[in-house]
Design an enzyme around this catalytic site. Structure first.
Site, PDB file in Angstrom:
ATOM      1  CE  LYS A 119      -3.733  -2.378   2.354  1.00  0.00           C
ATOM      2  NZ  LYS A 119      -4.413  -2.656   3.627  1.00  0.00           N
TER       3      LYS A 119
ATOM      4  CD  GLN B  77      -3.504  -3.959   6.964  1.00  0.00           C
ATOM      5  OE1 GLN B  77      -3.423  -3.018   6.198  1.00  0.00           O
ATOM      6  NE2 GLN B  77      -4.064  -5.106   6.607  1.00  0.00           N
TER       7      GLN B  77
ATOM      8  CG  ASP C 266      -9.720  -0.508   4.470  1.00  0.00           C
ATOM      9  OD1 ASP C 266      -9.298  -0.753   3.327  1.00  0.00           O
ATOM     10  OD2 ASP C 266      -9.056  -0.717   5.503  1.00  0.00           O
TER      11      ASP C 266
END
Ligand code: NAP
Length: 239
Positions: free
Chosen positions: A6, A50, A73
């Site tokens: 990422k 995360q 997300d």
């Protein structure tokens, strides 16, 4: 690996990314305080936490604390609800990547039997919803599904998001099916592999995604797209 990929993607497209690698013993309050700070910073357009978090942390509360407009997300309940209604700003990156792949290979979904194996909130459920939005006839399978192989054999489009290495065998795939492998697993030798037994299945299908190199990079591309969209939204820029 995810985090590094990422970060690299951010650099490649010219985004600035900040990583906060907190110690495992970080408290809920400390983590929520950091999310709150990032929520209020105008030069931060996207926030992602995360997962999975260490067991003493409440991931639902942490996700709920993210400003939905910065939730790149698309895990916040506001964004999940919008997806359900079919009127959304962000899509969760992995299912969005799968849909983008189907579109770019001109694989029609309308009227097709679509079977998704897995019902997680981050992959299986939104995947089913996006296929439904595109007028697929969708079945979502899980660990209690009876006659799984038989259900899978009905699929024109089969999406595997199970988390078990090489779980999908040739007898679960219809001749000519499109097989999308979301899995990121390790085989008996510790090598990265998917949820589909690629070698056993590849000659039976019309399209199949490899692992690595299939859905994974698409997920990251969609994260970049969501972040750009978040920046535009927050700055009143129309697409
Ligand atoms: P998860 O939360 O563990 O969900 C797995 C799903 O598979 C559950 O719904 C489970 O059913 C179902 N399942 C487990 N065993 C089964 C069986 N024997 N038969 C049928 N269904 C079964 O996993 P996830 O987060 O969705 O991730 C799935 C895979 O995708 C993992 O390999 C993960 O690493 C990978 N992944 C890849 C990306 C990417 O960017 N490529 C992104 C996210 C995830 P129950 O609900 O009944 O337990």
């Amino acid at each position: 690996m995810y985090v590094n990929n990422k970060k690299k993607a951010c650099e490649a497209v010219g985004f600035i990314s900040e990583e906060y690698a907190l110690p495992a013993e970080t408290t809920q309050e400390e983590l929520l305080a950091l999310v709150d700070t990032l929520n209020t910073r105008e030069n931060i357009n996207g926030i992602l936490v995360q997962l999975p978090l260490p067991g003493h942390l409440d991931d639902k509360a942490v996700i709920a604390a993210i400003n939905p407009q910065k939730d790149v997300d698309a895990f916040h309940a506001v964004n999940v609800g919008k997806i359900m209604l079919g009127d959304y700003e962000f899509l969760p990156c992995t299912p969005a990547g799968v849909m983008e792949m189907l579109r770019s290979y001109q694989i029609p979904v309308e009227g097709k039997e679509c079977v998704v194996i897995g019902r997680s909130n981050i992959v299986g459920k939104p995947m089913g919803m996006l296929l439904l939005h595109e007028n697929g006839t969708v079945t979502i399978c899980h660990s209690r599904t009876k006659n799984l192989a038989e259900v899978c054999r009905r699929a024109d489009i089969l999406v595997a998001a199970v988390g078990i290495p090489k779980f999908v065998k040739a007898d679960m795939v219809k001749e000519g099916a499109v097989v999308i492998d979301v899995g990121m697993d390790r085989d008996e030798n510790g090598k990265l592999c998917g949820d589909v037994d690629f070698e056993a299945v590849k000659d039976k299908c019309s399209f199949i995604t490899p692992v690595p190199g299939g859905v994974g990079p698409m997920t990251i591309a969609m994260l970049m797209q969501n972040t750009l969209r978040a920046c535009k939204l927050q700055n009143g820029i129309n697409d």
